[in-house]
Design a protein around this motif. Structure first.
Motif, PDB file in Angstrom:
ATOM      1  N   LYS A 145       0.870  -1.274  -0.091  1.00 29.16           N
ATOM      2  CA  LYS A 145       0.037   0.088   0.168  1.00 29.16           C
ATOM      3  C   LYS A 145       0.740   1.203  -0.062  1.00 29.16           C
ATOM      4  O   LYS A 145       1.679   1.424   0.841  1.00 29.16           O
ATOM      5  N   VAL A 146       0.807   2.066  -0.830  1.00 24.36           N
ATOM      6  CA  VAL A 146       1.187   3.397  -1.086  1.00 24.36           C
ATOM      7  C   VAL A 146       0.293   4.601  -0.895  1.00 24.36           C
ATOM      8  O   VAL A 146      -0.762   4.580  -1.558  1.00 24.36           O
ATOM      9  N   LYS A 147       0.440   5.285   0.296  1.00 25.57           N
ATOM     10  CA  LYS A 147      -0.550   6.483   0.622  1.00 25.57           C
ATOM     11  C   LYS A 147       0.251   7.693   0.029  1.00 25.57           C
ATOM     12  O   LYS A 147       1.308   7.945   0.190  1.00 25.57           O
ATOM     13  N   VAL A 148      -0.627   8.292  -1.034  1.00 25.78           N
ATOM     14  CA  VAL A 148       0.094   9.775  -1.557  1.00 25.78           C
ATOM     15  C   VAL A 148      -0.521  10.989  -0.865  1.00 25.78           C
ATOM     16  O   VAL A 148      -1.711  11.246  -0.778  1.00 25.78           O
ATOM     17  N   LEU A 149       0.223  11.816  -0.417  1.00 21.55           N
ATOM     18  CA  LEU A 149      -0.004  12.902   0.395  1.00 21.55           C
ATOM     19  C   LEU A 149       0.524  13.939  -0.412  1.00 21.55           C
ATOM     20  O   LEU A 149       1.426  14.008  -1.229  1.00 21.55           O
ATOM     21  N   PRO A 150      -0.189  15.208  -0.558  1.00 21.24           N
ATOM     22  CA  PRO A 150      -1.063  15.790   0.378  1.00 21.24           C
ATOM     23  C   PRO A 150      -2.623  15.221  -0.160  1.00 21.24           C
ATOM     24  O   PRO A 150      -3.738  15.815   0.070  1.00 21.24           O
ATOM     25  N   HIS A 151      -2.823  14.249  -1.556  1.00 23.15           N
ATOM     26  CA  HIS A 151      -3.737  14.124  -1.937  1.00 23.15           C
ATOM     27  C   HIS A 151      -4.738  12.902  -1.073  1.00 23.15           C
ATOM     28  O   HIS A 151      -5.858  12.914  -1.295  1.00 23.15           O
ATOM     29  N   LYS A 182      -4.627   9.611  -1.017  1.00 24.55           N
ATOM     30  CA  LYS A 182      -5.086   8.529  -1.734  1.00 24.55           C
ATOM     31  C   LYS A 182      -4.085   7.367  -1.469  1.00 24.55           C
ATOM     32  O   LYS A 182      -3.004   7.610  -1.483  1.00 24.55           O
ATOM     33  N   THR A 183      -4.597   6.284  -1.413  1.00 24.02           N
ATOM     34  CA  THR A 183      -3.889   4.897  -1.089  1.00 24.02           C
ATOM     35  C   THR A 183      -4.147   4.078  -2.195  1.00 24.02           C
ATOM     36  O   THR A 183      -5.334   3.864  -2.728  1.00 24.02           O
ATOM     37  N   VAL A 184      -3.297   3.708  -2.840  1.00 22.99           N
ATOM     38  CA  VAL A 184      -3.142   2.485  -3.750  1.00 22.99           C
ATOM     39  C   VAL A 184      -2.505   1.320  -3.661  1.00 22.99           C
ATOM     40  O   VAL A 184      -1.518   1.575  -2.505  1.00 22.99           O
ATOM     41  N   GLU A 185      -2.814   0.166  -3.981  1.00 22.58           N
ATOM     42  CA  GLU A 185      -2.017  -1.097  -3.937  1.00 22.58           C
ATOM     43  C   GLU A 185      -1.487  -1.526  -5.138  1.00 22.58           C
ATOM     44  O   GLU A 185      -1.955  -1.382  -6.188  1.00 22.58           O
ATOM     45  N   VAL A 186       0.064  -1.568  -5.153  1.00 25.25           N
ATOM     46  CA  VAL A 186       0.764  -1.882  -6.099  1.00 25.25           C
ATOM     47  C   VAL A 186       1.708  -2.822  -5.782  1.00 25.25           C
ATOM     48  O   VAL A 186       1.876  -3.591  -4.737  1.00 25.25           O
ATOM     49  N   ARG A 187       2.259  -3.456  -6.828  1.00 23.83           N
ATOM     50  CA  ARG A 187       3.252  -4.737  -6.613  1.00 23.83           C
ATOM     51  C   ARG A 187       4.588  -4.349  -6.055  1.00 23.83           C
ATOM     52  O   ARG A 187       4.952  -3.108  -6.716  1.00 23.83           O
TER      53      ARG A 187
END
Length: 117
Positions: free
Chosen positions: A3-9, A11-16
């Motif tokens: 899981k990578v959480k992107v700030l300040p947006h 948003k959390t995404v799951e990537v390999r």
């Protein structure tokens, strides 16, 4: 999958694991400039990764583009650093947006100090 959480947006995404942070940020539909096409030559895809310990050591390109201080603070190039576990990345504020935000904050502060205007 990580899981990578992107700030300040926020948003959390799951990537390999092994995916570049530049790609993970784009999966999150966030904007991170990359003028050189991801070759590590321009430094515009700089981002801050926490925790920094989940990453491979900086590449030679990153060592050339980032200061020692930036590397210690977890800054990496999104086109070079690869996801290796859950992480939080903070994208730098666009310089133009920063100027506009600062002007708006100054104007707001001034109007609060001078209620007659």
């Amino acid at each position: 999958m990580s899981k990578v959480k992107v700030l300040p947006h926020d948003k959390t995404v799951e990537v390999r694991d092994g995916v570049l942070f530049l790609a993970a940020v784009r999966v999150a539909k966030a904007v991170l400039a990359s003028k050189c096409g991801g070759r590590g030559a321009c430094g515009t895809c700089k981002l801050q990764v926490q925790p920094a310990g989940v990453l491979d050591p900086p590449t030679l390109l990153e060592q050339r583009m980032l200061s020692e201080r930036q590397l210690k603070e977890g800054f990496r190039l999104g086109c070079q650093a690869k996801v290796k576990g859950d992480a939080v990345v903070t994208l730098p504020e666009d310089p133009l947006r920063r100027v506009i935000r600062m002007q708006l904050e100054a104007a707001r502060s001034q109007s609060e100090q001078d209620p007659s205007s």
